[in-house]
Design a protein around this motif. Structure first.
Motif, PDB file in Angstrom:
ATOM      1  N   ASP A   3       0.834  -1.208   0.000  1.00 20.38           N
ATOM      2  CA  ASP A   3       0.000   0.000   0.000  1.00 20.38           C
ATOM      3  C   ASP A   3       0.864   1.252   0.000  1.00 20.38           C
ATOM      4  OD1 ASP A   3      -2.276  -1.521  -0.013  1.00 20.38           O
ATOM      5  OD2 ASP A   3      -2.607  -1.405   2.160  1.00 20.38           O
ATOM      6  N   THR A   4       1.956   1.227   0.757  1.00 19.72           N
ATOM      7  CA  THR A   4       2.864   2.379   0.783  1.00 19.72           C
ATOM      8  C   THR A   4       3.448   2.643  -0.591  1.00 19.72           C
ATOM      9  OG1 THR A   4       3.441   1.933   3.087  1.00 19.72           O
ATOM     10  CG2 THR A   4       4.942   3.324   1.842  1.00 19.72           C
ATOM     11  N   ALA A   5       3.883   1.583  -1.258  1.00 14.70           N
ATOM     12  CA  ALA A   5       4.447   1.730  -2.599  1.00 14.70           C
ATOM     13  C   ALA A   5       3.391   2.240  -3.579  1.00 14.70           C
ATOM     14  CB  ALA A   5       5.011   0.389  -3.070  1.00 14.70           C
ATOM     15  N   LYS A   6       2.169   1.736  -3.464  1.00 14.31           N
ATOM     16  CA  LYS A   6       1.096   2.181  -4.356  1.00 14.31           C
ATOM     17  C   LYS A   6       0.787   3.648  -4.136  1.00 14.31           C
ATOM     18  CE  LYS A   6      -3.672   1.106  -5.692  1.00 14.31           C
ATOM     19  NZ  LYS A   6      -4.843   0.225  -5.454  1.00 14.31           N
ATOM     20  N   LYS A  55      12.399   6.825  -0.243  1.00 15.65           N
ATOM     21  CA  LYS A  55      11.469   5.700  -0.167  1.00 15.65           C
ATOM     22  C   LYS A  55      12.041   4.419  -0.772  1.00 15.65           C
ATOM     23  CE  LYS A  55       7.885   7.896   1.638  1.00 15.65           C
ATOM     24  NZ  LYS A  55       7.331   7.538   2.949  1.00 15.65           N
ATOM     25  N   ILE A  56      13.343   4.439  -1.079  1.00  9.30           N
ATOM     26  CA  ILE A  56      13.913   3.320  -1.826  1.00  9.30           C
ATOM     27  C   ILE A  56      13.775   1.995  -1.088  1.00  9.30           C
ATOM     28  CG2 ILE A  56      16.276   3.434  -0.914  1.00  9.30           C
ATOM     29  CD1 ILE A  56      15.323   3.125  -4.616  1.00  9.30           C
ATOM     30  N   SER A  57      13.765   2.029   0.246  1.00  8.10           N
ATOM     31  CA  SER A  57      13.713   0.787   1.017  1.00  8.10           C
ATOM     32  C   SER A  57      12.335   0.133   0.989  1.00  8.10           C
ATOM     33  CB  SER A  57      14.127   1.053   2.470  1.00  8.10           C
ATOM     34  OG  SER A  57      13.243   1.977   3.080  1.00  8.10           O
ATOM     35  N   VAL A  58      11.282   0.886   0.641  1.00 10.58           N
ATOM     36  CA  VAL A  58       9.936   0.319   0.630  1.00 10.58           C
ATOM     37  C   VAL A  58       9.400   0.128  -0.784  1.00 10.58           C
ATOM     38  CG1 VAL A  58       9.386   1.297   2.877  1.00 10.58           C
ATOM     39  CG2 VAL A  58       8.800   2.586   0.829  1.00 10.58           C
ATOM     40  N   LEU A  59      10.149   0.571  -1.789  1.00 11.53           N
ATOM     41  CA  LEU A  59       9.688   0.425  -3.171  1.00 11.53           C
ATOM     42  C   LEU A  59      10.169  -0.896  -3.756  1.00 11.53           C
ATOM     43  CD1 LEU A  59      10.319   3.979  -4.698  1.00 11.53           C
ATOM     44  CD2 LEU A  59       8.126   2.984  -4.031  1.00 11.53           C
ATOM     45  N   PRO A  60       9.328  -1.582  -4.511  1.00 14.68           N
ATOM     46  CA  PRO A  60       9.799  -2.745  -5.256  1.00 14.68           C
ATOM     47  C   PRO A  60      10.890  -2.307  -6.230  1.00 14.68           C
ATOM     48  CG  PRO A  60       7.391  -2.641  -5.241  1.00 14.68           C
ATOM     49  CD  PRO A  60       7.869  -1.338  -4.692  1.00 14.68           C
ATOM     50  N   PRO A  61      11.898  -3.149  -6.480  1.00 17.18           N
ATOM     51  CA  PRO A  61      13.002  -2.755  -7.379  1.00 17.18           C
ATOM     52  C   PRO A  61      12.524  -2.254  -8.736  1.00 17.18           C
ATOM     53  CG  PRO A  61      13.537  -4.792  -6.238  1.00 17.18           C
ATOM     54  CD  PRO A  61      12.099  -4.480  -5.895  1.00 17.18           C
ATOM     55  N   TYR A  62      11.487  -2.889  -9.284  1.00 13.96           N
ATOM     56  CA  TYR A  62      10.999  -2.441 -10.600  1.00 13.96           C
ATOM     57  C   TYR A  62      10.466  -1.019 -10.522  1.00 13.96           C
ATOM     58  CZ  TYR A  62       8.123  -2.038 -14.769  1.00 13.96           C
ATOM     59  OH  TYR A  62       7.573  -1.589 -15.938  1.00 13.96           O
ATOM     60  N   ALA A  64      11.221   1.303  -8.354  1.00 18.25           N
ATOM     61  CA  ALA A  64      12.323   2.238  -8.119  1.00 18.25           C
ATOM     62  C   ALA A  64      13.052   2.545  -9.421  1.00 18.25           C
ATOM     63  CB  ALA A  64      13.288   1.650  -7.095  1.00 18.25           C
ATOM     64  N   ARG A  65      13.286   1.524 -10.215  1.00 19.69           N
ATOM     65  CA  ARG A  65      13.977   1.729 -11.483  1.00 19.69           C
ATOM     66  C   ARG A  65      13.137   2.580 -12.441  1.00 19.69           C
ATOM     67  NH1 ARG A  65      18.137  -0.233 -14.404  1.00 19.69           N
ATOM     68  NH2 ARG A  65      17.899  -0.301 -16.664  1.00 19.69           N
ATOM     69  N   VAL A  66      11.837   2.299 -12.529  1.00 18.67           N
ATOM     70  CA  VAL A  66      10.956   3.074 -13.408  1.00 18.67           C
ATOM     71  C   VAL A  66      10.959   4.550 -12.991  1.00 18.67           C
ATOM     72  CG1 VAL A  66       8.539   3.472 -14.015  1.00 18.67           C
ATOM     73  CG2 VAL A  66       9.479   1.166 -14.110  1.00 18.67           C
ATOM     74  N   CYS A  67      10.897   4.806 -11.697  1.00 22.90           N
ATOM     75  CA  CYS A  67      10.881   6.188 -11.208  1.00 22.90           C
ATOM     76  C   CYS A  67      12.192   6.903 -11.525  1.00 22.90           C
ATOM     77  CB  CYS A  67      10.621   6.213  -9.701  1.00 22.90           C
ATOM     78  SG  CYS A  67       8.939   5.753  -9.234  1.00 22.90           S
ATOM     79  N   VAL A 287      23.512  -2.680  -0.621  1.00 23.14           N
ATOM     80  CA  VAL A 287      23.506  -1.960  -1.891  1.00 23.14           C
ATOM     81  C   VAL A 287      22.337  -2.405  -2.762  1.00 23.14           C
ATOM     82  CG1 VAL A 287      24.823  -1.438  -3.979  1.00 23.14           C
ATOM     83  CG2 VAL A 287      26.010  -1.738  -1.780  1.00 23.14           C
ATOM     84  N   LYS A 288      21.659  -1.444  -3.354  1.00 22.89           N
ATOM     85  CA  LYS A 288      20.590  -1.731  -4.327  1.00 22.89           C
ATOM     86  C   LYS A 288      21.123  -1.459  -5.730  1.00 22.89           C
ATOM     87  CE  LYS A 288      16.272  -1.149  -1.754  1.00 22.89           C
ATOM     88  NZ  LYS A 288      15.759  -2.465  -2.141  1.00 22.89           N
ATOM     89  N   ASP A 289      21.045  -2.465  -6.583  1.00 23.11           N
ATOM     90  CA  ASP A 289      21.501  -2.361  -7.962  1.00 23.11           C
ATOM     91  C   ASP A 289      20.287  -2.246  -8.873  1.00 23.11           C
ATOM     92  OD1 ASP A 289      22.613  -2.551 -10.459  1.00 23.11           O
ATOM     93  OD2 ASP A 289      23.684  -4.425 -10.086  1.00 23.11           O
TER      94      ASP A 289
END
Length: 324
Positions: A3-6, A55-62, A64-67, A287-289
């Motif tokens: 819900d947070t990511a949405k 918000k990077i820690s709560v976003l799905p990797p996809y 985060a990349r799209v944003c 690290v987030k790649d």
């Protein structure tokens, strides 16, 4: 978390659309107001990028990349429009002589992707405080110490004061090859912008902003910050203290280790406090790649082995300067 990511994407997409609409209408802005409008868009894109990082820690990797790709696209489009709509000046005061390649205070935004060129941004209309930018650029085989830079008239050893507020200074390191860089000083530092460095060693004290790195190769970076983002770089040794998950994108052979005891305990503690940085919270190993969306470990970064860590490397750089 879903819900947070949405909710975040709903807010993000709305602001992204608003910025796109503003970009579409930018050519209708009167020439007298053009630079102010561009500076405003620079700030809005930067704020949007900052919200993603937070918000990077709560976003799905996809997501985060799209944003991040959307932010990059907005920045590139703004740069293209600025080139078309704001004519370049016919001359510049910057000397081309190698002997006068000392650093100067220039304008800067908080994101290198959306950085207006200093010669294109009149001081009177910029929304960014131009006194907060210190720069080393176009150097080869030199030792660079931030204490050697000229300071503005209202600066002091404790920073630049605006009324009763001490304001941190941003730093840009650009086009350096085979250099050592010492940024440890009483000057409070904000964001550190690093671009196109080859085989350099950087020692960065705890800073109140981000370390932003692009297009670097074969360097050693020792730094402490709130946020770390590294793009299009390779073969790096990174000794890092960071209080949010660091981000890499289009990088490979990136090696991470914790920030070391580069200064006496009391002095290092004071710098952490001045930067409002928690010395016990370090996500250097999380690290987030953005190029690796699978659950498995990314092949583009790893933690250093114990026998690879060089604890004395920072002291070797600091020892080059007496004013420590």
């Amino acid at each position: 978390m879903a819900d947070t990511a949405k909710d975040f994407r709903t807010t993000f997409d709305a602001e992204k659309q608003n910025i796109e609409e503003s970009l579409t209408r930018l050519d209708q802005v009167p020439k007298a107001d053009m630079q102010v409008a561009i500076d405003n868009l620079v700030q809005r894109i930067h704020i949007l990028e900052k919200t993603v990082t937070e918000k990077i820690s709560v976003l799905p990797p996809y997501d985060a990349r799209v944003c991040m790709e959307a932010i990059k696209s907005l920045s590139e489009r703004l740069n293209q429009l600025r080139t078309t709509l704001v004519p370049k000046p016919k001359f510049s005061f910057k000397s081309r002589k190698a002997s006068s390649s000392t650093t100067t205070v220039t304008a800067a935004s908080s994101s290198p992707a959306s950085l207006p060129k200093a010669t294109e941004t009149p001081r009177s209309s910029s929304l960014v405080d131009q006194s907060l930018f210190m720069k080393f650029e176009d150097r080869t085989g030199e030792h660079l110490f931030i204490g050697s830079l000229p300071m503005s008239d209202d600066s002091s050893k404790d920073g630049v004061e605006r009324g009763t507020t001490t304001v941190a200074k941003d730093v840009a390191l650009t086009n350096l090859t085979d250099c050592t860089v010492n940024l440890v000083h009483n000057i409070p530092l904000g964001a550190i912008h690093i671009k196109n460095l080859k085989r350099c060693v950087l020692v960065i004290p705890p800073v109140s902003g981000s370390i932003l790195l692009h297009d670097c190769e074969g360097c050693t970076l020792i730094g402490a910050c709130h946020q770390s983002r590294m793009h299009t770089s390779k073969n790096m040794d990174i000794y890092l203290h960071v209080t949010s998950e660091p981000i890499i994108e289009d990088c490979n052979d990136m090696r991470f280790a914790p920030y070391g005891q580069i200064l006496p305990v009391d002095e290092l503690k004071r710098l952490f406090e001045a930067a409002n940085l928690n010395p016990t919270k370090n996500y250097y190993d999380r690290v987030k790649d953005f190029n690796w969306l699978r659950q498995q470990q990314s092949p583009n970064w790893r933690l250093m082995e114990a026998n690879e860590i060089q604890p004395a490397i920072a002291q070797q750089v600091l020892a080059k300067d007496r004013q420590l």
